[in-house]
Design an enzyme around this catalytic site. Sequence first.
Site, PDB file in Angstrom:
ATOM      1  N   GLU A 180      18.246  42.289  27.661  1.00 26.23           N
ATOM      2  CA  GLU A 180      17.270  40.735  28.012  1.00 26.23           C
ATOM      3  C   GLU A 180      15.526  40.640  27.954  1.00 26.23           C
ATOM      4  O   GLU A 180      14.871  39.457  27.019  1.00 26.23           O
ATOM      5  CB  GLU A 180      18.461  40.203  28.978  1.00 26.23           C
ATOM      6  CG  GLU A 180      17.856  38.821  28.852  1.00 26.23           C
ATOM      7  CD  GLU A 180      18.694  37.698  30.345  1.00 26.23           C
ATOM      8  OE1 GLU A 180      19.269  38.107  31.558  1.00 26.23           O
ATOM      9  OE2 GLU A 180      18.926  36.178  30.247  1.00 26.23           O
ATOM     10  N   HIS A 231      22.201  42.057  26.239  1.00 28.32           N
ATOM     11  CA  HIS A 231      21.361  40.906  25.701  1.00 28.32           C
ATOM     12  C   HIS A 231      21.230  40.884  24.320  1.00 28.32           C
ATOM     13  O   HIS A 231      20.259  41.538  24.181  1.00 28.32           O
ATOM     14  CB  HIS A 231      20.453  40.292  25.795  1.00 28.32           C
ATOM     15  CG  HIS A 231      20.339  38.779  26.615  1.00 28.32           C
ATOM     16  ND1 HIS A 231      21.824  38.516  27.976  1.00 28.32           N
ATOM     17  CD2 HIS A 231      20.311  37.886  26.610  1.00 28.32           C
ATOM     18  CE1 HIS A 231      21.483  37.043  28.660  1.00 28.32           C
ATOM     19  NE2 HIS A 231      20.928  36.749  27.515  1.00 28.32           N
ATOM     20  N   ARG A 288      26.973  38.646  33.414  1.00 29.30           N
ATOM     21  CA  ARG A 288      26.952  37.879  35.046  1.00 29.30           C
ATOM     22  C   ARG A 288      28.371  36.552  35.080  1.00 29.30           C
ATOM     23  O   ARG A 288      28.425  35.851  33.359  1.00 29.30           O
ATOM     24  CB  ARG A 288      25.606  37.287  34.876  1.00 29.30           C
ATOM     25  CG  ARG A 288      24.810  36.819  33.385  1.00 29.30           C
ATOM     26  CD  ARG A 288      23.232  36.336  33.800  1.00 29.30           C
ATOM     27  NE  ARG A 288      22.928  35.291  33.012  1.00 29.30           N
ATOM     28  CZ  ARG A 288      22.095  35.808  32.151  1.00 29.30           C
ATOM     29  NH1 ARG A 288      20.984  37.393  32.800  1.00 29.30           N
ATOM     30  NH2 ARG A 288      21.094  35.457  31.002  1.00 29.30           N
ATOM     31  N   ASP A 289      27.748  35.731  34.814  1.00 29.83           N
ATOM     32  CA  ASP A 289      28.552  34.199  35.451  1.00 29.83           C
ATOM     33  C   ASP A 289      28.157  33.125  34.012  1.00 29.83           C
ATOM     34  O   ASP A 289      27.191  32.143  34.135  1.00 29.83           O
ATOM     35  CB  ASP A 289      28.504  33.552  36.551  1.00 29.83           C
ATOM     36  CG  ASP A 289      26.925  33.007  36.923  1.00 29.83           C
ATOM     37  OD1 ASP A 289      25.977  33.835  36.557  1.00 29.83           O
ATOM     38  OD2 ASP A 289      27.329  32.335  38.086  1.00 29.83           O
ATOM     39  N   GLU A 290      27.683  34.273  32.894  1.00 27.68           N
ATOM     40  CA  GLU A 290      27.363  33.068  32.005  1.00 27.68           C
ATOM     41  C   GLU A 290      28.355  33.597  30.324  1.00 27.68           C
ATOM     42  O   GLU A 290      29.520  32.693  29.818  1.00 27.68           O
ATOM     43  CB  GLU A 290      25.785  33.051  31.494  1.00 27.68           C
ATOM     44  CG  GLU A 290      24.707  31.714  31.376  1.00 27.68           C
ATOM     45  CD  GLU A 290      23.409  32.188  31.431  1.00 27.68           C
ATOM     46  OE1 GLU A 290      22.833  32.046  30.829  1.00 27.68           O
ATOM     47  OE2 GLU A 290      23.002  32.899  32.732  1.00 27.68           O
TER      48      GLU A 290
HETATM   49  C1  BGC Z   1      20.979  32.889  28.856  1.00 29.62           C
HETATM   50  C2  BGC Z   1      20.134  33.062  27.105  1.00 29.62           C
HETATM   51  C3  BGC Z   1      19.659  31.464  26.495  1.00 29.62           C
HETATM   52  C4  BGC Z   1      19.055  31.482  28.071  1.00 29.62           C
HETATM   53  C5  BGC Z   1      18.202  29.654  27.759  1.00 29.62           C
HETATM   54  C6  BGC Z   1      19.643  32.468  29.395  1.00 29.62           C
HETATM   55  O1  BGC Z   1      20.449  32.072  31.296  1.00 29.62           O
HETATM   56  O2  BGC Z   1      21.380  33.869  28.830  1.00 29.62           O
HETATM   57  O3  BGC Z   1      19.913  33.951  26.752  1.00 29.62           O
HETATM   58  O4  BGC Z   1      19.222  30.953  25.464  1.00 29.62           O
HETATM   59  O5  BGC Z   1      19.277  31.218  28.856  1.00 29.62           O
HETATM   60  O6  BGC Z   1      16.907  30.375  27.301  1.00 29.62           O
END
Ligand code: BGC
Length: 947
Positions: free
Chosen positions: A784, A805, A508-510
Amino acid sequence: MLNVKLDTASESIKINKRASRYAIAFVATTTYFGIAAPLCAQELHLEGLRTEYQQNPVGVDTRVPRMSWRILAARRGTMQSAYEIRVATDSGSLQRAPLWDSGKLQSMASILRPYGGPALHSGARYYWQARVWDESGRASPWSAPAFWETGLLERADWSARWITPDLVEDTTRANPSPMLRREFTVSRDISSARLYVTSLGLNAMELNGQRVGDGLFRPGWTSYDKRLQYDTYDVTALLRPGVNALGATLGDGWYRGHLGFEGKRNNYGKRLGLFAQLVVRYADGRTQIVGTDEQWKASTGPILMSDIYDGETYDARLEKSGWSRAGYDDRAWHGVRQLDRPTASLVAPVSRPVRRMQELKPVRILHTPAGETVFDLGQNMVGWVRLTVSGPAGTVVRLRHAEVLDKAGNFYTENLRDAAEIVSYTLKGGGSEVYEPHFTFQGFRYVAIDGFPGTPTLDAITGIVLYSDLTSTGTFETSNPLVNQLQHNIVWGQRGNFLDIPTDCPQRDERLGWTGDAQVFSPTAAFNMDVSGFFAKWLADVAADETPDGAVPWVIPDVLGRSNAGMAASAGWSDVAVIVPWTMYQAYGDTSVLVRQYASMRAWVEYERAQAGDSLLWKKGFHFGDWLAFQTTRADYPGATTDKDLIATAYFAHSTDLLARAAGVLGRGEDARNYRALFERIRGAFQREYVTATGRLTSNTQTAYVLALDFDLLPNSLRPDAARRLSEDVRKMGHLTTGFLGTPALTRMLSENGYLEDAYRLLLNEDYPSWLYEVRHGATTVWERWDGQKPDSTFQESSMNSFNHYAYGAVGDWMYRVVAGLNIDPAQPGYKHVVLRPQPGGGFTYATASLQTPYGEAASGWKLDGNRLRITALIPANTSATVHLPGARVEQVRENGSALPSTSGVTRATQSGDTVVVEAGSGNYEFVYDAPALAARVRGGAKATTR
Ligand code: BGC
C-alpha cells in the site's frame, strides 16, 4: 532480503502451448525466441466460442446474447469478410432445423455478434455454431457447436418463497451458521434438473450429501438492496429416483457480518434468507418444482462463527452427519419462516464465481523469538488454510494469520486492525481430520499455529488460494529478475484483491470496493486477466449506488453510507464511473458497457459540473487527493503535495473528455458536441488557474505534470516544457514522488514525451520510494505504501499498512505497453487493430508480453543480442497491427529471411525517423536487424541503473 520466485514450470507450459498453437495457426515456419513452429494443414477454422464472454454458460439472463469466436488461420493476413451463425434447441437440429440462421452476413466482426432469432424461453438451452469466410472468399467449416442456457427470465418463473431459519439469534454479534434442509421425491426418467438459488447472506448448497457447484461466497457481493445475483446449477447427475434431500448452509458474509472499518454489522439486514428452486424436467415433458417454502427445517451445526474479517470457529463434534441426505432425522430441527420478498431485482451473474484457484505448501516452519510456531507459505496470499490433523476429540487448534514478521522476527498482526483473522478448529477425534473454513478469507503469508496435537510438520497445512475464477490472459517477462518479480507481485495483488469485487486490500477490516484503487489499476488488470465480466458486474453496482444527484460513493458496494454527509464523492475515486467503462470498452471492444453505464457516467460528470459551478474549477468537498504521495521530514521540502483542487479540476476535465468520446461511440451526437465543448472550457479554466505563462504548474509536483499531460490539459506549445519539468523533477529527486493518482501514468508520460530513460530509471530504482525497493525487501505482493517496511525493517504506522494493495501495481500497464510494446489502438478497441511498439531500455536484453485478446493471442517482444535486435509480433487472425521497429533502417530489416515490405503479410513499411513502421496482417513475425545506436543506449540504461 531478496526473494525472487518465478513460476518457471508454468512459463514453460505456456511456451509449449504457444508452440503448439502456432502449429495450428501458421503454415509459415518461423521461430519465436528459438521455438520452431511446425507446418500444419488446417487452413481456416473457428475455436474459442463464447456467449457473453463465457464458454457454454448456464443461467444467462440477457435476451439478446452475443456470440464470439476466434479464427485460426494458416495464412498470414487473414481477415474475416463474412460470417454465418445458426442456433438450435438441440445440437442435432443445427443443420436440419435451426431456430435461427443469420444467413451469410458481410461483416468483419467476429466478437459479440447478437442473437437475432425468436424470443428466448426461460431455462432453455440453445446450441449454436458459426462459420466464416476470409478476405478472399474461402469458407471455414462450421465450428463445433457451443451452447448457452437461459436463466429464469421472468419474475413469474419463480414459484419459491423467501425463507429464513426460525432460530433465536443475537444479531449484535456473529451467530452460528444456520443449516436448512428439505426432502422431496422425484420419479424416474429425469431428463434434466436445475437448481436456481440466491440468498441474503452467503449460501453453500448440497444435494444428497454432495456440494452443488464449486463456487464460493455465493451469491457474491452486489448492492444487495438493488441487485441480487442468483446462480443456476445443472444438478441432473446428483438426483436419483425416490427420496432426495436439499441442504443449504448460510453465512453472514457481507450481508450481515462485520464489515467496514467502523466495526459495523448488519449492513444490509439482520436476517439471513434463502430463495431456491429446483426444477426437474422429465422425459415425458412434465416439470416438477421444489422451492423454498415452509416445509424446510433449520438448525445450526459445527460452524459456530464464520465472518469475512474475523475468521471461523468450527467444532467438528457438532457436525450433523448425513444432514443433506435423505432419511436424516430432523425431527429436533426448527422450522423456517417466510421472509418478506426483498426489493432487489434478481440478476444472473455476468462474472465468474470465486473458486479454489491454487494450493500452496508451506516452505518452512519457524519458531519465533516470542515462542510461536509459524508456517511460512513463501507468498502473501488470500484464501484460507486447509488443516490436516489427528488427535483427541475436543482438542482446539488455533490458526492465526499475518502478512509479515516484524523486525525481531515475531508474528505481526497489528496492521490487520480489527480483523481478527483467527480460525479455530475443535477436533472430533478418531483419525485424520481435514478441515477448511467456509465463509471467511484471510490475507496472509504466515500462519501461527497453537494447540496442534504433537509437532506440526509442513504437511499440517496447505494454503488454498481463492479469487474470482478469471481466465489469466497476459504474460510479461524480461531479462531482469527483479522486474519479473514485480510482475509476479502485481499478478498476486490482483489475485488477492479480485475476490468477487475489486478490493483495496484483503487482510484488514476494509476489503472494500474502493473506487480510486480500482480506477487506477483497471488497465493493468485487463492485461493480466479477463476482467470483462468482473467489471461489468461491479460497474452495475457503481451505477446502482450512485446517488440521485450523481455522486459516486467512495466504495462500491456502498457500505460506508456517506452519501448524505456530503462526503460521498472524491475526485479520482468517483471518476471510476466514467474511467472504468471506458477502459473496459478499450480492452474488450464492447460498446454495451458504455450503453449500460452511460446514464451513470453522465450523471457523474453533471455532479462534477454542479460542484465546480460557473468557474468550472472544482474546489469544493472532500478529496483524498494524491493519496500516500511522497512525504519527508525535511524542513525545506515537506513532500510532494499536489493541490486537491488542481487534481479535482483535472479529473473533471478528464471524465468530461471520456464522456464526450463515449457519446461519440454511441452515436449521441449532441452529447458528444456538448461535452467536447465543456471539456475545452474546463481545459481553459484549468490553464488560467493552474498554469503560469511559462508553463509551470502551480503545484510543481510530478503528479501535477503527469495529470496535466495525460489528460491533455495544456496548450500544445507548453507540453514539451511540462514534460521537461517532469523529467527534471524526477532527476532532481532521484525517485518518484507520486501517490495513488500520479503513479499510474508517471512512467508513460515520461516515455511518451521523450524521456524513456527516466521512466526506466524509475522502474529500476531499488531505493525507497520505488517498486523494486519492495521487491528487494522480499515483497511477494505490491504494498500500500512505498515504505510499508522501512529501510531499517521497522513498519509504517499499523493503522494503514497493507502489504497487499494493488494500486501502485498500476505500473503494469506501462510494462506491457511500453517495455514489451503491446498496445490497444483506441480507434479500433478490443485489439481489432494492435499497435506493437516495444521500447527497449533499462539494460534489459529482452522483454516480451502476450495477451489473449478477444480475437486470439497477440504478443510483442524484443531481444537484443549484441547489436542485433529481434522484434517479435504475433497478430491474431481477423486483426491487423502497426509494428514499430525502433532504431531500424527499412532496407536492413529482414523478416523470415525477406526484405521489407515484400515479406508475406506485410502491406507497408515506412521509415519514420529512426523507426520503421510496418503495417501487417495476422501472423507470427520476427523482424531482425542491427541497431547499434539503440543497443548502446539500452546498455547505457543498465549503467545508469546499477549502483
Ligand atoms: C484504502 C484505500 C483507499 C483509501 C481512500 C484506504 O483505507 O485502503 O486504498 O483508496 O482508504 O483514500
